[in-house]
Scaffold this active site. Structure first.
Site, short mmCIF file in Angstrom:
data_model
loop_
_atom_site.label_atom_id
_atom_site.label_comp_id
_atom_site.label_asym_id
_atom_site.label_seq_id
_atom_site.Cartn_x
_atom_site.Cartn_y
_atom_site.Cartn_z
N ASP A 1 17.59 38.46 5.75
CA ASP A 1 16.54 39.47 5.84
C ASP A 1 16.89 40.59 4.86
O ASP A 1 17.91 41.27 5.04
CB ASP A 1 16.49 40.00 7.28
CG ASP A 1 15.51 41.13 7.47
OD1 ASP A 1 14.97 41.66 6.47
OD2 ASP A 1 15.29 41.52 8.64
N VAL A 2 16.07 40.77 3.83
CA VAL A 2 16.42 41.74 2.79
C VAL A 2 16.46 43.18 3.29
O VAL A 2 17.01 44.06 2.63
CB VAL A 2 15.46 41.67 1.57
CG1 VAL A 2 15.58 40.33 0.87
CG2 VAL A 2 14.01 41.98 1.97
N ASN B 1 11.82 40.42 -4.97
CA ASN B 1 10.42 40.00 -4.83
C ASN B 1 9.91 40.07 -3.39
O ASN B 1 8.72 40.29 -3.18
CB ASN B 1 10.28 38.57 -5.37
CG ASN B 1 8.97 37.94 -4.96
OD1 ASN B 1 7.92 38.21 -5.55
ND2 ASN B 1 9.01 37.10 -3.92
N TYR C 1 1.48 49.63 2.63
CA TYR C 1 1.77 48.76 1.48
C TYR C 1 1.73 49.56 0.16
O TYR C 1 2.65 49.48 -0.66
CB TYR C 1 0.76 47.62 1.45
CG TYR C 1 1.02 46.59 0.36
CD1 TYR C 1 1.93 45.56 0.57
CD2 TYR C 1 0.36 46.65 -0.86
CE1 TYR C 1 2.17 44.62 -0.42
CE2 TYR C 1 0.60 45.72 -1.85
CZ TYR C 1 1.50 44.70 -1.63
OH TYR C 1 1.75 43.78 -2.61
N LYS D 1 4.82 50.37 -2.54
CA LYS D 1 4.81 49.99 -3.96
C LYS D 1 4.88 51.23 -4.86
O LYS D 1 5.48 51.18 -5.94
CB LYS D 1 3.58 49.14 -4.27
CG LYS D 1 3.57 47.79 -3.54
CD LYS D 1 4.80 46.93 -3.85
CE LYS D 1 4.70 45.54 -3.23
NZ LYS D 1 5.86 44.69 -3.56
C1 BGC Z 1 -1.58 42.47 -2.63
C2 BGC Z 1 -2.76 41.50 -2.51
C3 BGC Z 1 -3.94 42.02 -3.27
C4 BGC Z 1 -3.59 42.45 -4.68
C5 BGC Z 1 -4.73 43.11 -5.41
C6 BGC Z 1 -1.34 42.73 -4.08
O1 BGC Z 1 -0.21 43.54 -4.27
O2 BGC Z 1 -0.44 41.93 -1.99
O3 BGC Z 1 -3.08 41.32 -1.15
O4 BGC Z 1 -4.94 41.01 -3.34
O5 BGC Z 1 -2.48 43.34 -4.64
O6 BGC Z 1 -5.40 44.07 -4.63
#
Ligand code: BGC
Length: 284
Positions: free
Chosen positions: A82-83, A109, A182, A186
């Site tokens: 598990d990273v 990744n 998310y 990122k």
């Molecule tokens: C997400 C995807 C998405 C894409 C473009 C990616 O980083 O994991 O679910 O389709 O970005 O929006």
């Protein structure tokens, strides 16, 4: 799958494989038993690198990736870890160095989504995504960098002491409602990457990111597996097709190779133009 989407355009013929430009190098790819990670691991193997295939669940899929890399003529072994768990990451890197001798390339990744409207997003959903997508990249990059510094440059292997490739996303710059955990992870990866790159470059360690757009993988099946969803997705992609894992994999090979030796602290967007604000083509 309810029906089979028809892309407006698909690449006509497969591209020839890149030459074995990573011969003699040892790579680790996290989250390598599916999607983008799988394609990257196999492509690195085809390019001549021996590959440690990290995964957290799905032993059979991991063994299948190992078999594909071995069939391409490189060594490969699967490592379950598990990273987001420091002890597991440290133990994995110790095993990889014991098995392969060293590590020259780390592709951080592994990533996931736990989508939710903002006001109902739980702390657990927030934390899980930050733990895997951001802390996981920190832990793996740190372990790799320590090994790169310990070993230093071996000129007959590579001009650099080591290469780290962070798997980011177009959502390091595109805000994403319903996915704030998310997008935040990122956005964090972008600053993690740039700050590591600045700190580690004097030790001849190259840190860069790849930022994929919509790629046909299990993480975003709902965005492409019906004609309606696919057509809607295409309004966001000027180039008119979904990305394939291979679109990412060949760039990872090149970015890890000495052909990209002067590329330090950069994000390569692979998104069919998603970051070009396509809505403005006919508006604004
Ligand atoms: C997400 C995807 C998405 C894409 C473009 C990616 O980083 O994991 O679910 O389709 O970005 O929006």
């Amino acid at each position: 799958m309810t029906d089979t989407p028809t892309p407006s355009y698909i690449p006509a013929t497969p591209l020839p494989p890149l030459p074995r430009m990573l011969a003699g190098q040892k790579a680790i790819v996290t989250g390598a038993n599916s999607g983008i990670g799988e394609a990257v691991a196999v492509a690195l193997g085809e390019a001549g690198a021996d590959v440690a295939v990290n995964y957290v669940a799905g032993d059979d899929a991991a063994q299948a990736v190992v078999a594909r890399i071995e069939a391409a003529g490189s060594r490969a072994k699967a490592y379950k870890a598990d990273v987001s768990d420091e002890a597991q990451v440290e133990a994995m890197f110790a095993s990889v160095v014991a098995d392969f001798g060293t590590v020259d390339i780390c592709v951080a990744n592994a990533g996931l989504q736990r989508d939710s409207a903002f006001t109902t997003m739980t702390l657990a959903q927030w934390q899980k995504v930050i733990d895997v997508n951001l802390t996981g990249q920190f832990l793996c990059a740190r372990a790799a960098a320590k090994e790169f510094v310990r070993r230093g440059v071996v000129p007959e292997v590579s001009r650099a002491a080591g290469k780290i490739i962070c798997m980011s996303s177009v959502h390091q710059v595109i805000p994403w409602a319903g996915h704030v955990n998310y997008a935040s992870s990122k956005g964090g990866v972008d600053m993690l990457m740039q700050s590591m790159a600045q700190e580690l470059a004097p030790q001849r360690i190259r840190v860069n990111s790849i930022a994929p757009g919509a790629i046909r993988t299990p993480i975003n099946t709902a965005a492409w597996d019906t004609q309606e969803a696919y057509d809607k997705l295409m309004t966001l992609v000027p180039y008119g097709r979904i990305g394939e894992p291979g679109d990412i994999a060949q760039t990872a090979v090149w970015l890890a190779s000495d052909h990209a030796d002067y590329i330090v602290g950069t994000t390569v967007f692979i998104d069919g133009g998603m970051t070009l604000y396509p809505g403005f083509a006919t508006n604004g």
